[in-house]
Motif scaffolding. Sequence first.
Motif, PDB file in Angstrom:
ATOM      1  N   ALA A  49       0.837  -1.202   0.000  1.00  9.05           N
ATOM      2  CA  ALA A  49       0.000   0.000   0.000  1.00  9.05           C
ATOM      3  C   ALA A  49       0.875   1.256   0.000  1.00  9.05           C
ATOM      4  O   ALA A  49       0.586   2.213  -0.732  1.00  9.05           O
ATOM      5  N   ASP A  50       1.934   1.254   0.791  1.00 12.03           N
ATOM      6  CA  ASP A  50       2.858   2.393   0.806  1.00 12.03           C
ATOM      7  C   ASP A  50       3.515   2.584  -0.558  1.00 12.03           C
ATOM      8  O   ASP A  50       3.643   3.712  -1.045  1.00 12.03           O
ATOM      9  N   ARG A  51       3.919   1.488  -1.186  1.00 18.71           N
ATOM     10  CA  ARG A  51       4.550   1.566  -2.501  1.00 18.71           C
ATOM     11  C   ARG A  51       3.579   2.166  -3.523  1.00 18.71           C
ATOM     12  O   ARG A  51       3.947   3.057  -4.297  1.00 18.71           O
ATOM     13  N   LEU A  52       2.325   1.707  -3.497  1.00 23.47           N
ATOM     14  CA  LEU A  52       1.317   2.232  -4.413  1.00 23.47           C
ATOM     15  C   LEU A  52       1.068   3.722  -4.175  1.00 23.47           C
ATOM     16  O   LEU A  52       0.959   4.508  -5.123  1.00 23.47           O
ATOM     17  N   ASN A  53       0.991   4.117  -2.912  1.00 17.31           N
ATOM     18  CA  ASN A  53       0.794   5.530  -2.560  1.00 17.31           C
ATOM     19  C   ASN A  53       1.937   6.394  -3.057  1.00 17.31           C
ATOM     20  O   ASN A  53       1.719   7.466  -3.628  1.00 17.31           O
ATOM     21  N   GLU A  54       3.157   5.937  -2.820  1.00 16.38           N
ATOM     22  CA  GLU A  54       4.326   6.706  -3.230  1.00 16.38           C
ATOM     23  C   GLU A  54       4.393   6.844  -4.748  1.00 16.38           C
ATOM     24  O   GLU A  54       4.697   7.923  -5.268  1.00 16.38           O
ATOM     25  N   GLU A  55       4.109   5.774  -5.471  1.00 12.15           N
ATOM     26  CA  GLU A  55       4.142   5.813  -6.922  1.00 12.15           C
ATOM     27  C   GLU A  55       3.045   6.729  -7.463  1.00 12.15           C
ATOM     28  O   GLU A  55       3.274   7.507  -8.393  1.00 12.15           O
ATOM     29  N   ALA A  93      -1.923   7.156 -12.367  1.00 11.31           N
ATOM     30  CA  ALA A  93      -1.992   7.412 -10.920  1.00 11.31           C
ATOM     31  C   ALA A  93      -3.333   6.960 -10.364  1.00 11.31           C
ATOM     32  O   ALA A  93      -3.399   6.353  -9.281  1.00 11.31           O
ATOM     33  N   GLN A  94      -4.404   7.227 -11.092  1.00 11.67           N
ATOM     34  CA  GLN A  94      -5.744   6.813 -10.660  1.00 11.67           C
ATOM     35  C   GLN A  94      -5.846   5.288 -10.587  1.00 11.67           C
ATOM     36  O   GLN A  94      -6.444   4.749  -9.658  1.00 11.67           O
ATOM     37  N   ALA A  95      -5.262   4.605 -11.561  1.00  9.08           N
ATOM     38  CA  ALA A  95      -5.277   3.134 -11.549  1.00  9.08           C
ATOM     39  C   ALA A  95      -4.552   2.601 -10.316  1.00  9.08           C
ATOM     40  O   ALA A  95      -5.000   1.623  -9.695  1.00  9.08           O
ATOM     41  N   LEU A  96      -3.447   3.236  -9.940  1.00  8.49           N
ATOM     42  CA  LEU A  96      -2.717   2.826  -8.730  1.00  8.49           C
ATOM     43  C   LEU A  96      -3.573   3.066  -7.482  1.00  8.49           C
ATOM     44  O   LEU A  96      -3.570   2.249  -6.557  1.00  8.49           O
ATOM     45  N   GLU A  97      -4.291   4.172  -7.449  1.00  7.95           N
ATOM     46  CA  GLU A  97      -5.170   4.458  -6.306  1.00  7.95           C
ATOM     47  C   GLU A  97      -6.303   3.443  -6.205  1.00  7.95           C
ATOM     48  O   GLU A  97      -6.671   3.015  -5.101  1.00  7.95           O
ATOM     49  N   GLU A  98      -6.836   3.036  -7.343  1.00 14.31           N
ATOM     50  CA  GLU A  98      -7.887   2.017  -7.326  1.00 14.31           C
ATOM     51  C   GLU A  98      -7.329   0.679  -6.844  1.00 14.31           C
ATOM     52  O   GLU A  98      -8.003  -0.049  -6.109  1.00 14.31           O
ATOM     53  N   LYS A  99      -6.106   0.377  -7.239  1.00 11.60           N
ATOM     54  CA  LYS A  99      -5.458  -0.848  -6.764  1.00 11.60           C
ATOM     55  C   LYS A  99      -5.258  -0.764  -5.246  1.00 11.60           C
ATOM     56  O   LYS A  99      -5.474  -1.737  -4.530  1.00 11.60           O
ATOM     57  N   LEU A 103      -6.786  -3.269  -2.416  1.00 11.11           N
ATOM     58  CA  LEU A 103      -5.878  -3.903  -1.465  1.00 11.11           C
ATOM     59  C   LEU A 103      -6.314  -3.632  -0.025  1.00 11.11           C
ATOM     60  O   LEU A 103      -6.335  -4.531   0.817  1.00 11.11           O
ATOM     61  N   MET A 104      -6.704  -2.383   0.238  1.00 17.39           N
ATOM     62  CA  MET A 104      -7.084  -1.991   1.589  1.00 17.39           C
ATOM     63  C   MET A 104      -8.573  -2.183   1.857  1.00 17.39           C
ATOM     64  O   MET A 104      -9.068  -1.871   2.933  1.00 17.39           O
ATOM     65  N   LYS A 105      -9.311  -2.701   0.858  1.00 16.13           N
ATOM     66  CA  LYS A 105     -10.746  -2.968   0.969  1.00 16.13           C
ATOM     67  C   LYS A 105     -11.512  -1.705   1.361  1.00 16.13           C
ATOM     68  O   LYS A 105     -12.345  -1.721   2.262  1.00 16.13           O
TER      69      LYS A 105
END
Length: 106
Positions: A49-55, A93-99, A103-105
């Motif tokens: 989740a941190d990796r996705l947020n940072e990216e 970026a939006q796709a990463l946020e949706e992922k 992940l975090m439900k």
Amino acid sequence: MTLKGCTKAELLWLIDWMCTHSMFWHDIEIERALNALELEREQKKLDEADRLNEESARLRQQAAELLTPYEGKPILDIPADVLDHASAILEEAQALEEKWNRLMKV
């Protein structure tokens, strides 16, 4: 033979055998092991989740930097290729946020 060399079915069989045959293998040890495993799973999830947020943040910053030279100007003055590139970056970026949400439900 080592535990790493065992199949999933063999590991399950081994756990079952230890539970029924060992004086030293009690429910409390299984509970502690399961808790440790759950903690490890959660930590991996949080790391991802941190990796996705940072990216996602990096991509949004990149899009903002692309558009900064045109700040305060009418949108028609921004070259189409710049707008297209910024839009593509923001979609990523939006796709990463949706992922992250999945992940975090959330």
